[in-house]
Design a protein around this motif. Structure first.
Motif, PDB file in Angstrom:
ATOM      1  N   LYS A  36      27.994  22.817  -0.511  1.00  0.00           N
ATOM      2  CA  LYS A  36      27.201  21.877  -1.282  1.00  0.00           C
ATOM      3  C   LYS A  36      26.006  21.370  -0.484  1.00  0.00           C
ATOM      4  N   ALA A  37      24.855  21.307  -1.153  1.00  0.00           N
ATOM      5  CA  ALA A  37      23.636  20.834  -0.493  1.00  0.00           C
ATOM      6  C   ALA A  37      23.769  19.375  -0.073  1.00  0.00           C
ATOM      7  N   GLU A  38      24.634  18.628  -0.779  1.00  0.00           N
ATOM      8  CA  GLU A  38      24.801  17.205  -0.459  1.00  0.00           C
ATOM      9  C   GLU A  38      25.367  16.989   0.948  1.00  0.00           C
ATOM     10  N   LEU A  39      25.949  18.029   1.541  1.00  0.00           N
ATOM     11  CA  LEU A  39      26.515  17.913   2.885  1.00  0.00           C
ATOM     12  C   LEU A  39      25.450  18.021   3.968  1.00  0.00           C
ATOM     13  N   PHE A  40      24.204  18.276   3.569  1.00  0.00           N
ATOM     14  CA  PHE A  40      23.095  18.399   4.507  1.00  0.00           C
ATOM     15  C   PHE A  40      22.036  17.335   4.202  1.00  0.00           C
ATOM     16  N   SER A  41      21.132  17.139   5.142  1.00  0.00           N
ATOM     17  CA  SER A  41      20.019  16.225   4.895  1.00  0.00           C
ATOM     18  C   SER A  41      19.143  16.802   3.785  1.00  0.00           C
ATOM     19  N   HIS A  42      18.772  15.950   2.818  1.00  0.00           N
ATOM     20  CA  HIS A  42      18.020  16.452   1.661  1.00  0.00           C
ATOM     21  C   HIS A  42      16.954  15.442   1.233  1.00  0.00           C
ATOM     22  N   ILE A  43      16.241  14.916   2.212  1.00  0.00           N
ATOM     23  CA  ILE A  43      15.233  13.894   1.928  1.00  0.00           C
ATOM     24  C   ILE A  43      14.168  14.406   0.968  1.00  0.00           C
ATOM     25  N   ARG A  44      13.784  15.671   1.120  1.00  0.00           N
ATOM     26  CA  ARG A  44      12.693  16.215   0.307  1.00  0.00           C
ATOM     27  C   ARG A  44      13.180  16.987  -0.920  1.00  0.00           C
ATOM     28  N   GLU A  45      14.462  16.902  -1.218  1.00  0.00           N
ATOM     29  CA  GLU A  45      15.009  17.589  -2.382  1.00  0.00           C
ATOM     30  C   GLU A  45      14.843  16.737  -3.642  1.00  0.00           C
ATOM     31  N   PRO A  46      14.614  17.376  -4.790  1.00  0.00           N
ATOM     32  CA  PRO A  46      14.540  16.624  -6.051  1.00  0.00           C
ATOM     33  C   PRO A  46      15.836  15.848  -6.295  1.00  0.00           C
ATOM     34  N   ALA A  47      15.704  14.562  -6.591  1.00  0.00           N
ATOM     35  CA  ALA A  47      16.906  13.739  -6.746  1.00  0.00           C
ATOM     36  C   ALA A  47      16.658  12.594  -7.711  1.00  0.00           C
ATOM     37  N   ILE A  48      17.755  12.114  -8.275  1.00  0.00           N
ATOM     38  CA  ILE A  48      17.728  10.918  -9.113  1.00  0.00           C
ATOM     39  C   ILE A  48      18.660   9.893  -8.475  1.00  0.00           C
ATOM     40  N   THR A  49      18.217   8.632  -8.462  1.00  0.00           N
ATOM     41  CA  THR A  49      19.061   7.541  -7.981  1.00  0.00           C
ATOM     42  C   THR A  49      19.320   6.602  -9.139  1.00  0.00           C
ATOM     43  N   MET A  50      20.585   6.201  -9.277  1.00  0.00           N
ATOM     44  CA  MET A  50      20.982   5.334 -10.384  1.00  0.00           C
ATOM     45  C   MET A  50      21.566   4.038  -9.858  1.00  0.00           C
ATOM     46  N   TRP A  51      21.034   2.938 -10.379  1.00  0.00           N
ATOM     47  CA  TRP A  51      21.588   1.605 -10.167  1.00  0.00           C
ATOM     48  C   TRP A  51      22.240   1.183 -11.478  1.00  0.00           C
ATOM     49  N   ASP A  52      22.850   0.007 -11.491  1.00  0.00           N
ATOM     50  CA  ASP A  52      23.508  -0.434 -12.727  1.00  0.00           C
ATOM     51  C   ASP A  52      22.522  -0.919 -13.779  1.00  0.00           C
TER      52      ASP A  52
END
Length: 201
Positions: A36-52
């Motif tokens: 899984k890519a999540e096991l590596f550093s992925h600062i520049r990878e496309p991502a979504i962050t969710m808050w409540d």
């Protein structure tokens, strides 16, 4: 990687083998896991962050869709997948995910969505004290370019912006990723199969 580079790698490998080193042949990928890519550093990878109360796509997401200011969000409650789909500003349920446009460079913006976030947090059983980050993967459906986020593949963040601590799901301790023989199928998309859109912002 270009075809010429791949050919050169195989030529170099062949030369190494001919010089006395033995190459091991892998017959198939049964038993292997695609890490899984999540096991590596992925600062520049496309991502979504969710808050409540809100969600935010990073700039890497926006750069994958140059000039696109609006998207539709599709979610599959059973498969626990979320898709972003570029659309025109006047499309039904379109959401403005970027600031700027025209002559101004696009930048990411927060999408306030108390109801949507609450529904996702309830669906996933997430703790509302934390924020959750998912890496996106390019996907194609009927020749349409999309981005797929698996809500089950998240990184959890605790603390403020200066003292972040990240955690991964506990059940990931026992494996590295999806079995190789299942990996490709796990990213296939059929938009007619249970996806719904939302206009709750």
């Amino acid at each position: 990687m270009q075809d010429s580079q791949i050919e050169q790698i195989f030529k170099d490998s062949k030369s190494s083998t001919e010089s006395g080193e033995e190459a091991e042949t892998i017959m198939d990928f049964v038993g292997y896991q695609v890490t899984k890519a999540e096991l590596f550093s992925h600062i520049r990878e496309p991502a979504i962050t969710m808050w409540d109360t809100r969600i935010k796509f990073n700039m890497a997401c926006l750069r994958r869709f140059p000039g696109i200011t609006h998207i539709q969000i599709l979610i599959h409650p059973e498969q626990k997948r979320l898709i972003i789909r570029p659309c025109k500003p006047d499309a039904p349920d379109s959401l403005r995910w970027a600031k700027g446009g025209g002559e101004k460079e696009l930048s990411s913006r927060d999408l306030l969505c108390r109801i949507f976030s609450a529904k996702v947090f309830d669906l996933m059983g997430w703790d509302r004290k934390y924020r959750y980050k998912m890496i996106g993967k390019p996907a194609v459906c009927n020749r349409e370019m999309l981005f797929l986020f698996k809500l089950t593949d998240f990184e959890l963040f605790v603390g403020g912006s200066k003292k972040n601590r990240s955690y991964l799901p506990e059940d990931w301790r026992d494996y590295f990723g999806i079995p190789a023989e299942e990996h490709e199928d796990s990213y296939k998309i059929d938009l007619a199969d249970g996806y719904i859109t939302t206009d709750q912002t």
